[in-house]
Design a protein around this motif. Structure first.
Motif, PDB file in Angstrom:
ATOM      1  N   TYR A  13       0.830  -1.199   0.000  1.00 19.02           N
ATOM      2  CA  TYR A  13       0.000   0.000   0.000  1.00 19.02           C
ATOM      3  C   TYR A  13       0.867   1.252   0.000  1.00 19.02           C
ATOM      4  O   TYR A  13       0.619   2.204  -0.731  1.00 19.02           O
ATOM      5  CB  TYR A  13      -0.931   0.007   1.218  1.00 19.02           C
ATOM      6  N   SER A  16       2.332   1.875  -3.394  1.00 20.44           N
ATOM      7  CA  SER A  16       1.382   2.329  -4.407  1.00 20.44           C
ATOM      8  C   SER A  16       0.733   3.667  -4.064  1.00 20.44           C
ATOM      9  O   SER A  16       0.141   4.301  -4.921  1.00 20.44           O
ATOM     10  CB  SER A  16       0.316   1.260  -4.655  1.00 20.44           C
ATOM     11  N   HIS A  17       0.826   4.118  -2.799  1.00 20.41           N
ATOM     12  CA  HIS A  17       0.249   5.409  -2.394  1.00 20.41           C
ATOM     13  C   HIS A  17       1.239   6.213  -1.545  1.00 20.41           C
ATOM     14  O   HIS A  17       0.949   6.534  -0.401  1.00 20.41           O
ATOM     15  CB  HIS A  17      -1.026   5.199  -1.565  1.00 20.41           C
ATOM     16  N   HIS A  19       2.269   9.361  -1.530  1.00 23.52           N
ATOM     17  CA  HIS A  19       1.883  10.710  -1.085  1.00 23.52           C
ATOM     18  C   HIS A  19       0.836  10.665   0.017  1.00 23.52           C
ATOM     19  O   HIS A  19       0.919  11.414   0.996  1.00 23.52           O
ATOM     20  CB  HIS A  19       1.374  11.538  -2.270  1.00 23.52           C
ATOM     21  N   GLU A  20      -0.162   9.789  -0.143  1.00 20.26           N
ATOM     22  CA  GLU A  20      -1.203   9.686   0.882  1.00 20.26           C
ATOM     23  C   GLU A  20      -0.614   9.232   2.214  1.00 20.26           C
ATOM     24  O   GLU A  20      -0.958   9.757   3.263  1.00 20.26           O
ATOM     25  CB  GLU A  20      -2.302   8.712   0.443  1.00 20.26           C
TER      26      GLU A  20
END
Length: 56
Positions: A13, A16-17, A19-20
């Protein structure tokens, strides 16, 4: 679910993310500092009120 599977899902996770996850960490750190500062402020006010009351 085993711990290893959980760690793999978390790392996938994050990859793949990015920035979040970065924003979430920043927000969590800010919230933690904010809560601690609020508690420290209340503690200091209470401490000085206690010292003042004891002195008079």
């Amino acid at each position: 679910m085993e711990i290893q599977q959980f760690q793999n899902r978390v790392s996938e996770y994050i990859k793949s993310h990015p920035h979040e996850v970065g924003l979430l960490c920043l927000f969590a750190a800010f919230a933690l500092v904010w809560v601690q500062a609020d508690n420290i402020g209340a503690f200091i006010r209470g401490f000085f009120d206690g010292v003042y009351d004891a002195g008079h």
